[in-house]
Design a protein around this motif. Structure first.
Motif, PDB file in Angstrom:
ATOM      1  N   ARG A  46       0.762  -1.063   0.004  1.00 38.82           N
ATOM      2  CA  ARG A  46       0.059  -0.036  -0.084  1.00 38.82           C
ATOM      3  C   ARG A  46       0.977   1.250   0.062  1.00 38.82           C
ATOM      4  O   ARG A  46       2.032   1.271   0.370  1.00 38.82           O
ATOM      5  CB  ARG A  46      -0.767   0.000   1.215  1.00 38.82           C
ATOM      6  N   TRP A  94       0.669   5.766   0.782  1.00 37.56           N
ATOM      7  CA  TRP A  94      -0.229   6.825   1.145  1.00 37.56           C
ATOM      8  C   TRP A  94       0.940   8.000   1.643  1.00 37.56           C
ATOM      9  O   TRP A  94       2.057   7.756   1.716  1.00 37.56           O
ATOM     10  CB  TRP A  94      -1.184   6.594   2.250  1.00 37.56           C
ATOM     11  N   THR A 117      -1.333   8.959   9.083  1.00 41.58           N
ATOM     12  CA  THR A 117      -1.667   8.861   7.704  1.00 41.58           C
ATOM     13  C   THR A 117      -2.464  10.344   7.237  1.00 41.58           C
ATOM     14  O   THR A 117      -3.192  10.756   7.906  1.00 41.58           O
ATOM     15  CB  THR A 117      -2.833   7.745   7.623  1.00 41.58           C
ATOM     16  N   SER A 154      -3.747  11.026   3.786  1.00 39.37           N
ATOM     17  CA  SER A 154      -4.244  10.896   2.552  1.00 39.37           C
ATOM     18  C   SER A 154      -4.866   9.715   2.255  1.00 39.37           C
ATOM     19  O   SER A 154      -5.068   8.984   3.245  1.00 39.37           O
ATOM     20  CB  SER A 154      -3.166  10.853   1.374  1.00 39.37           C
ATOM     21  N   ASN A 155      -5.661   9.382   1.182  1.00 38.46           N
ATOM     22  CA  ASN A 155      -6.386   8.378   0.705  1.00 38.46           C
ATOM     23  C   ASN A 155      -5.386   7.105   0.708  1.00 38.46           C
ATOM     24  O   ASN A 155      -4.131   7.503   0.642  1.00 38.46           O
ATOM     25  CB  ASN A 155      -7.041   8.351  -0.423  1.00 38.46           C
ATOM     26  N   GLN A 156      -5.703   6.228   0.827  1.00 39.43           N
ATOM     27  CA  GLN A 156      -4.808   4.687   0.743  1.00 39.43           C
ATOM     28  C   GLN A 156      -5.074   3.961  -0.452  1.00 39.43           C
ATOM     29  O   GLN A 156      -5.925   3.761  -1.147  1.00 39.43           O
ATOM     30  CB  GLN A 156      -4.926   3.809   1.833  1.00 39.43           C
ATOM     31  N   TRP A 157      -3.752   3.814  -1.252  1.00 39.59           N
ATOM     32  CA  TRP A 157      -3.834   2.963  -2.564  1.00 39.59           C
ATOM     33  C   TRP A 157      -3.177   1.772  -2.259  1.00 39.59           C
ATOM     34  O   TRP A 157      -2.158   1.582  -1.576  1.00 39.59           O
ATOM     35  CB  TRP A 157      -2.855   3.736  -3.625  1.00 39.59           C
ATOM     36  N   LYS A 158      -3.692   0.730  -2.932  1.00 40.94           N
ATOM     37  CA  LYS A 158      -3.188  -0.676  -2.907  1.00 40.94           C
ATOM     38  C   LYS A 158      -3.047  -1.382  -3.985  1.00 40.94           C
ATOM     39  O   LYS A 158      -3.685  -1.102  -5.089  1.00 40.94           O
ATOM     40  CB  LYS A 158      -4.216  -1.521  -2.107  1.00 40.94           C
ATOM     41  N   LEU A 212      -2.825  10.643  -4.709  1.00 44.50           N
ATOM     42  CA  LEU A 212      -3.024  10.927  -3.353  1.00 44.50           C
ATOM     43  C   LEU A 212      -3.691  12.694  -2.998  1.00 44.50           C
ATOM     44  O   LEU A 212      -2.822  13.207  -3.573  1.00 44.50           O
ATOM     45  CB  LEU A 212      -1.992  10.466  -2.438  1.00 44.50           C
ATOM     46  N   TYR A 270      -6.365  12.138   7.467  1.00 46.59           N
ATOM     47  CA  TYR A 270      -6.924  10.818   7.627  1.00 46.59           C
ATOM     48  C   TYR A 270      -7.290  10.281   9.232  1.00 46.59           C
ATOM     49  O   TYR A 270      -8.452   9.965   9.487  1.00 46.59           O
ATOM     50  CB  TYR A 270      -6.173   9.788   6.936  1.00 46.59           C
ATOM     51  N   ASP A 271      -6.212  10.432   9.755  1.00 41.15           N
ATOM     52  CA  ASP A 271      -6.135   9.942  11.196  1.00 41.15           C
ATOM     53  C   ASP A 271      -6.551  10.821  12.305  1.00 41.15           C
ATOM     54  O   ASP A 271      -6.339  10.764  13.427  1.00 41.15           O
ATOM     55  CB  ASP A 271      -4.582   9.272  11.664  1.00 41.15           C
ATOM     56  N   LYS A 317       3.892   0.423   2.627  1.00 40.01           N
ATOM     57  CA  LYS A 317       3.486  -0.412   3.732  1.00 40.01           C
ATOM     58  C   LYS A 317       3.095  -1.523   3.165  1.00 40.01           C
ATOM     59  O   LYS A 317       2.560  -1.816   2.125  1.00 40.01           O
ATOM     60  CB  LYS A 317       2.158   0.206   4.531  1.00 40.01           C
TER      61      LYS A 317
END
Length: 391
Positions: free
Chosen positions: A93, A95, A110, A112-116, A134, A139-140, A153
């Motif tokens: 992932r 971000w 975190t 931003s949005n998360q990319w997988k 992104l 986010y958090d 990650k």
């Protein structure tokens, strides 16, 4: 004075070491070296394998996350595009991370949005080249206002990176419209080729022409798959359209192949029709009905063999269903013929017996009549004899 000069030189050298190359279309490369590895709970550059212009989180190093320092911070609400090349043995992932440190998240909030990878066309293990968009967001909910690093990650919580190797990382600040527009322009000829193949397939007069068109369309899809691997939505849409073209040509090819097989079976189909007609008209003629069934079974065997060799052709399967139904009808007509013949034979036997019985009765009556006549004659003779004696 000399010390100050040396300090300036060292500062300049450090600045140069942190400097990045700027490419066309506004893309800025992040050097893959120890100086550009950002803070993370896993440790700094010492937990990574850095060599020959690449960075790798080796499986045996048990690295859950590492980060690279962005050329410029990304403010809340702004968008950045990360261009990566490399390979990995497992999913991963990506971000953004906030440039702040908190008690709850430390330096890994975190942002931003998360990319997988697996959700964007990457299948592990393998190589990849992706553009990742992104958008900075808290986010958090840690109160951050800017992102200063991009994080790599493991695929899920508690899972480490598995030989994730980066050979290039570039950054484009803002949207991907220009980059995507260029990629779409480069990909357009492949979609045009696929559409041309569809036109050729529709105009083809034989199966060979359709097969040639299919090969062209499949080649176009292969090229678009490579282009779409970068992750541009417009190119992915082109790929989907080209795949639809391949499906249409395949359908046309299947139809042409089916028509060809059915045409080769026309003699058997005609034989079945003739056998049905003969069996229906057989009446009590069992031999004629049996001959019709034998002919039908021979035709059925040929159609069954063709259907087995071409299971995907629905028209051939339909021909098989019709053939089996015809054979059942003929079998029914044969049984009816046998029953009719047996009934006729039984009727003839009964008639014969009745005639014989009638003949026997008639003979008996005649005999009785003759006997009576004889008796009467004898009686008359006796009576006449007795009268003569009296005289």
């Amino acid at each position: 004075m000399i010390k100050k000069l040396l300090a300036v030189i060292m500062a300049f050298a450090l600045a140069m070491s942190l400097c990045v190359n700027v490419f066309a279309d506004g893309e800025t490369e992040i050097p893959l070296d120890a100086d550009h590895v950002g803070a993370s709970s896993a440790g700094s550059a010492d937990v990574l394998t850095i060599e020959n212009g690449s960075i790798m989180a080796a499986t045996e190093s048990e690295v859950p996350l590492f980060a690279l320092v962005l050329p410029e911070n990304v403010k809340l609400g702004d968008t950045v595009t990360i261009h990566i090349k490399g390979s990995a043995d497992d999913d991963f992932r990506v971000w953004l991370l906030a440039n702040s440190t908190t008690d709850e998240k430390g330096s890994e909030a975190t942002f931003s949005n998360q990319w997988k990878g697996s959700e964007n066309g990457f299948t592990a293990p393998g190589e990849f080249e992706k553009y990742i968009t992104l958008t900075a967001e808290d986010y958090d909910a840690q109160g951050g206002t800017e992102a200063d690093r991009v994080a790599f990650k493991g695929p899920s919580y508690g899972v480490n990176l598995s030989n994730l190797k980066l050979t290039y990382v570039g950054v484009v600040y803002g949207s991907m419209e220009d980059i995507e527009g260029s990629a779409a322009q480069d990909a357009q000829p492949f979609l045009d080729a696929a559409n041309a193949a569809l036109e050729a397939a529709n105009a083809a007069s034989d199966k060979a022409g359709i097969e040639a068109a299919l090969a062209d369309a499949e080649a176009a899809v292969a090229s678009l798959e490579e282009a779409a691997a970068l992750g541009f939505p417009s190119v992915t849409a082109m790929l989907d359209e080209a795949k639809s073209v391949v499906s249409q040509i395949n359908s046309k090819l299947s139809s042409a192949g089916a028509d060809e097989v059915v045409a080769s079976l026309q003699g058997d189909i005609d034989a079945l029709a003739a056998a049905k007609e003969a069996a229906a008209a057989a009446g009590e003629d069992v031999d004629a009905a049996q001959a019709a069934l034998d002919s039908a079974n021979a035709a059925l065997a040929n159609i069954e063999a063709a259907a087995k060799a071409n299971p995907s052709y629905s028209s051939v399967t339909d021909a098989l269903k019709d053939a089996r139904a015809a054979v059942k009808e003929i079998e029914s007509d044969l049984n009816a013929a046998k029953e009719a013949k047996a009934a006729a034979e039984e009727a003839a036997r009964i008639a014969e017996e009745e005639a014989a019985a009638k003949k026997k009765t008639t003979t008996t009556v005649i005999i009785v009549v003759v006997a009576v006549v004889v008796v009467i004659a004898v009686v008359i003779a006796v009576v006449l004899g007795m009268k003569k004696k009296k005289k």
